[in-house]
Every structure is written in structure tokens, then in C-alpha cells.
Scaffold this motif. Structure first.
Motif: not given
Length: 274
Positions: A128-149
Motif C-alpha cells: 500500500a502507498v499513501r500519496l499526496a495527489e493532484l489530478s486533471a483531465t486529458a482528452t487522449s492518451f497522446s504523449p503530446d498531451e499527457t506528458g506536459p500535463l
């Protein structure tokens, strides 16, 4: 004076180009014979031609070149135009490099089809791991979008942890929450492990990822190339060995480096037997 042919030869340009420059008023001949229509140029005009060629080589349009040469652009204005052009070229290079990386990843995936990494995939338990987390929504799995995000989310998360005086206790973790059929948007989660005493507040979201009894894991070296190939190798291994995925896969950075090619990450996918 020089004929248009001689002037083109001395300036290392084409006659057709000189005619075009004349037509748009960028470089007029010094003299045009009224009876024959022949164009003649002076040696002093080579200086303007050289500037035109140089500015074109920097990526300026002919209209911009004419503005620079004819409107007495100041040094500071020219410096600003060059900085803007530099930014445009850098963006184009980054886009081309990203496209090349994706093509290489697809090629590696194709080349690895039919091969099965027996020794590279390890089945093991995950704590198990306890994380401080942030999240956001991307429109696709494209590395051009997910990488910078992912990069922006981690930068923001580190700022919030620093502001709270909290030091991460382990490597960074990324996982994706995929939509149901008919839904849109991929939720990108990034997290850093924190001590048990850290509590959630308005700036910090704390999540606990449960232990995993059985996970198929594979290590990937170098974050700029080949991650697609590595992940698809894992998919084929899982399918070939009688498992199926059961929950969100995690991407855990094992060895972070300023040089992405030296970074090491582990892809951890919860699995169950079919």
C-alpha cells in the motif's frame, strides 16, 4: 551595371527569384531598358540582396523582409522579431522531435510483435502507498498531451508540498483513470508518497492506494523513447500467460534524472488469473 543573369550569378540566386523580387517591389533593378525590357543591376544592390537572402533563411516571410528593410526597423524591434522567430522554430523542433519519438515507439512496437519478454516481466506483490495527489483531465492518451500535463501537475504538487513543509518519502507515481464506454476524458493522477502524519487540507489531497496481491511489472529505461513498446510488451505477456488486468496500472519512477534518457521507471499492472 550587370545583366540580370550576371547579378543572379554573383548573388547566388535564380533569375526567376530576381524577377519575383522586382514584381513585388522588394528589389527593383537599377535600370530597365525601355525598348528591350532588360533589367540591369548595380554592384551596390548586392548588399540588399544579401540581406533578403539572410532574412529569408531565418524564416521571415518576404512581406516581413520588406518591412524590415524599408521601414527602418530599430535594432530592438529586429531583436524582438528574431526572438519570436526563434520561439517559433523551437516549438516546431519540439513538435518534430515528439512526432519522431512517437514514430520510433510505434516502429519498436511493430518490431517487437511476436516476441515475448520472459525474463523482463516479474509478478510480485505491491505494498500500500499513501500519496499526496493532484489530478486533471486529458482528452487522449497522446504523449503530446499527457506528458506536459503530468509535468505541470508534478511541478504544482511539489510547490504545495514545499509550502506545507512536507518532504516526499518515495518516488513519483502516475496512474490513469479511463472512462466508461461512451464517456470522454482520461483522468491523469500524479502523486508523491508522504508520511502517515500528513493530513489532507485545501491544498493537499491524500489518497491511499491499496496493496496489490499480484502485479505484472516491467522496467523501462529512458523516458523519451520506447515507453509504448514496453507497455505493449507487458500487455502481450499478460495475455499470453493467462492473466487479465485488474485495476489501474501505475507508472513509478525508480531513478529520476535531468537527462530523460537516463531515467528509469517501472510499469506496475495489477492482474488476476483468467
Amino acid at each position: 551595371m550587370f545583366t540580370i543573369g550576371d547579378f543572379a550569378r554573383h548573388g547566388r540566386v535564380s533569375i526567376r527569384m530576381l524577377r519575383h523580387y522586382d514584381a513585388i517591389g522588394l528589389l527593383r533593378p537599377a535600370h530597365v531598358d525601355q525598348s528591350s525590357g532588360y533589367r540591369f543591376y548595380e554592384a551596390a544592390q548586392l548588399s540588399r540582396l544579401n540581406r533578403i537572402v539572410a532574412l529569408k533563411g531565418l524564416g521571415f516571410t518576404l512581406q516581413q523582409v520588406q518591412t524590415i528593410l524599408d521601414e527602418d526597423i530599430s535594432t530592438e524591434e529586429l531583436r524582438g522579431m528574431l526572438r519570436l522567430r526563434r520561439a517559433e522554430l523551437q516549438a516546431a523542433l519540439a513538435e518534430a522531435a515528439s512526432g519522431l519519438a512517437q514514430i520510433e515507439a510505434r516502429l519498436r512496437s511493430i518490431e517487437n510483435e511476436g516476441s515475448m519478454p520472459q525474463e523482463d516481466v516479474v509478478i510480485r506483490q505491491l505494498p500500500a502507498v499513501r500519496l499526496a495527489e493532484l489530478s486533471a483531465t486529458a482528452t487522449s492518451f497522446s504523449p503530446d498531451e499527457t506528458g506536459p500535463l503530468v509535468g505541470r501537475l508534478f511541478d504544482e504538487l511539489r510547490l504545495r508540498l514545499n509550502s506545507a513543509g512536507v518532504a516526499p518519502t518515495g518516488p513519483r507515481t502516475v496512474y490513469f483513470e479511463t472512462p466508461d464506454e461512451g464517456d470522454y476524458g482520461i483522468v491523469v493522477h500524479v502523486g508523491l508518497p508522504v508520511p502517515a502524519g500528513v493530513t489532507e487540507d485545501a491544498d493537499l489531497q491524500i489518497v491511499s492506494l491499496p496493496p496489490v496481491e499480484r502485479a505484472a511489472t516491467i522496467v523501462h529505461r529512458g523516458m523519451t523513447h520506447g515507453f509504448l513498446s514496453t507497455s505493449q510488451l507487458l500487455v502481450r505477456w499478460v495475455d499470453a500467460h493467462g492473466y487479465r488486468f485488474d485495476g489501474h496500472a501505475r507508472e513509478v519512477t525508480l531513478n529520476s534524472s535531468e537527462n530523460p534518457d537516463e531515467s528509469v521507471a517501472e510499469l506496475q499492472a495489477p492482474v488476476v488469473t483468467t
